[in-house]
Design an enzyme around this catalytic site. Structure first.
Site, PDB file in Angstrom:
ATOM      1  N   GLU A  54       0.874  -1.181   0.000  1.00 23.95           N
ATOM      2  CA  GLU A  54       0.000   0.000   0.000  1.00 23.95           C
ATOM      3  C   GLU A  54       0.905   1.225   0.000  1.00 23.95           C
ATOM      4  OE1 GLU A  54      -3.037  -0.166  -0.481  1.00 23.95           O
ATOM      5  OE2 GLU A  54      -3.725  -2.130   0.184  1.00 23.95           O
ATOM      6  N   CYS A  67      -2.788   8.508   2.941  1.00 17.02           N
ATOM      7  CA  CYS A  67      -2.465   8.016   1.601  1.00 17.02           C
ATOM      8  C   CYS A  67      -3.586   8.352   0.632  1.00 17.02           C
ATOM      9  CB  CYS A  67      -2.185   6.520   1.622  1.00 17.02           C
ATOM     10  SG  CYS A  67      -3.458   5.549   2.417  1.00 17.02           S
TER      11      CYS A  67
END
Length: 515
Positions: free
Chosen positions: A267, A301
């Site tokens: 990720e 993110c």
């Protein structure tokens, strides 16, 4: 200086001491490495210290996790789910204190800190139900009186490396799913947020011990990435590494783990874009952009980094957005009236200030914001004002993820096809959104030639994914998936089975051998 009230009570409630050990196998805590100080970005003060793990601690913990896996994989999945359910109940009891510790150690506002713990509770609830649904498929064999099916087996040890911005939620996403799948877990948290990790480890230990489980099912290793992190990557006893962090480090992890043919869930960076068309609800879109860009001080993110807006609505949108930014209160994140707390540390602040200079050097224009705040309430040096910059889509820095509350505004003049071309023209591909009341535009955005991201939304922002969907992105975001849907399959190994009950020999493809 901002005073943190209740600090001692919060630490005592979660079992955090003045000096803590950083390695645990669920039974014994040790730490032979250097001391690490956890410093609150709220006021720059040391909260507590941690004796980090060294190589000996690593070996002890991995051996324990390896042995525990042999037991844990044979516990029926619904019974593993029952333990995860109990973890969710324990998190409910500790939601207030753990949420406050997240805010104190990381800096996100208290609503986000509490929301992060709620996310942990939600994933435990979901995983509990999933523990009864780890199903394979039955398919038809080409051979008479043969049965063919597919099943999923526990994989082994999950090596989990998490980032500072979601110091507890990402652990729970991975751990709850890995546990119901029959894996054991070793967690290496970010060095900026070790205390929240210790608190979580103590909570899960309490649940496991209450159920008479052996040590090694859930484990913790707080240590330097250059030492403990590298040992993680090279150890063949750890078949799966789940990493959240930068694309640069993700490429290194993918290379090292791939060399030994291990599995990875990566990720990585997000450079998330929002398209605003002439048919958009501008007040709605501006509010979503505000939260997407300013929430967690721009350190998600899924933070909104780029707004691609049609020139016909640009002026009105910017006016609205500026009015919303002017209402953003900055300060002590424990104060419920505050909308933006500090960045995680002074290094991140300097990176932000440097990025603003580069924007201007490359021809961009800072429309507002971008100041480093000073004064009695901002002595930690981690407080800034969020900024908005007008740039060209080809501006080099726009191709990068700046992990800060810096929002780029980019104009487009033609149609949705042009907007999507601009949107997709970055290396990252995590989260995306379009604001439009035009059905054709929304369907175009979600089509095969629309957004190239792992997450694509219509009339809501890039930030704030629900745990029910698989979370992750494409391109340099890594391609991994966590949380909901069928992301559980990443934590297991697939096996195809064929049973011959014909009492004869029948070869596939009609082959005759020796007849």
């Amino acid at each position: 200086m901002i005073e943190i009230s209740e600090l001692k009570d919060i630490l005592d409630s979660l079992g955090i001491e003045e000096v803590n050990f950083g390695a645990s196998n669920g039974d014994k805590w040790t730490g032979g490495g250097q001391d690490l100080s956890s410093i609150s970005p709220i006021n720059g003060q040391v909260i507590a210290k941690v004796k980090q793990a060294d190589g000996n601690d690593f070996e002890r913990v991995v051996e324990s996790a390896y042995n525990a896996f042999k037991f844990w994989r044979m516990v029926p999945a619904p019974k593993r789910g029952e333990i995860v359910r109990q973890l969710g109940l324990e998190l409910r009891k500790n939601k207030e204190t753990l949420g406050k510790l997240v805010t104190i150690e990381m800096g996100k506002i208290i609503q986000e800190g509490l929301g992060e713990v709620q996310e942990m509770i939600d994933i435990c609830d979901m995983a509990t139900g999933m523990s009864r649904q780890l199903s394979g498929i039955t398919t038809h064999s080409e051979r008479a009186k043969h049965r063919m099916y597919e099943q999923w087996h526990p994989l082994g040890i999950l090596g989990l490396i998490t980032a500072f911005n979601f110091p507890v939620a990402v652990w729970s996403w991975n751990t709850a799913i890995a546990l119901i799948c029959g894996d054991t877990v070793i967690w290496k948290p970010a060095s900026a947020t070790p205390l929240t990790a210790i608190a979580c480890q103590k909570i899960v230990e309490k649940v496991l011990k209450r159920n008479d489980m052996p040590p090694g099912i859930c484990n913790l290793l707080i240590g330097k990435g250059s030492i403990i992190g590298e040992m993680f990557l090279h150890d063949r006893r750890i078949p799966l590494i789940s990493y959240t962090g930068s694309t640069k480090m993700g490429k290194h992890i993918g290379s090292v783990v791939g060399e030994r043919l291990g599995k990875t869930i990566l990720e990585l960076g997000g450079n998330n874009g929002v398209i605003i068309t002439p048919d958009a609800d501008l007040p709605l879109s501006a509010k979503y952009v505000l939260f997407g860009a300013v929430g967690t001080a721009g350190q998600r993110c899924t933070t909104t980094r780029r707004v691609i807006i049609h020139e016909s609505v640009y002026e009105k949108f910017i006016e609205l957005l500026r009015s919303y930014y002017e209402k953003v209160t900055i300060g002590n994140p424990l104060d419920k009236s505050i909308l933006m707390g500090p960045m995680v540390d002074t290094t991140s602040v300097q990176m932000y200030i440097d990025a603003l200079k580069i924007v201007q050097e490359q021809g961009g224009k800072i429309l507002w914001g971008g100041e480093k705040l000073s004064g009695a309430d901002f002595e930690s040096g981690c407080y800034v004002t969020p900024s908005v910059a007008l740039v060209d889509s080809k501006t080099p820095i726009v191709q990068e993820e700046t992990f800060a509350p810096l929002l780029y505004v980019i104009k487009y003049s033609k149609d949705i096809e042009e907007a999507i071309e601009i949107h997709n023209d970055v290396p990252q591909g995590l989260s995306s959104a379009i604001f439009t009341n035009n059905l054709i535009e929304s369907e175009y955005f979600l089509s095969h030639k629309g957004s190239d991201c792992g997450i694509a939304n219509v009339n809501l922002g890039t930030s704030g994914a629900e745990i029910g969907g698989a979370f992750g992105g494409e391109k340099e975001t890594g391609g991994g998936r966590e949380s909901g849907s069928d992301a559980w399959k990443y934590y297991m190994r697939r096996q195809t089975n064929t049973i011959n009950w014909s009492q004869g020999i029948t070869l596939a493809q009609g082959i005759k051998f020796g007849e």
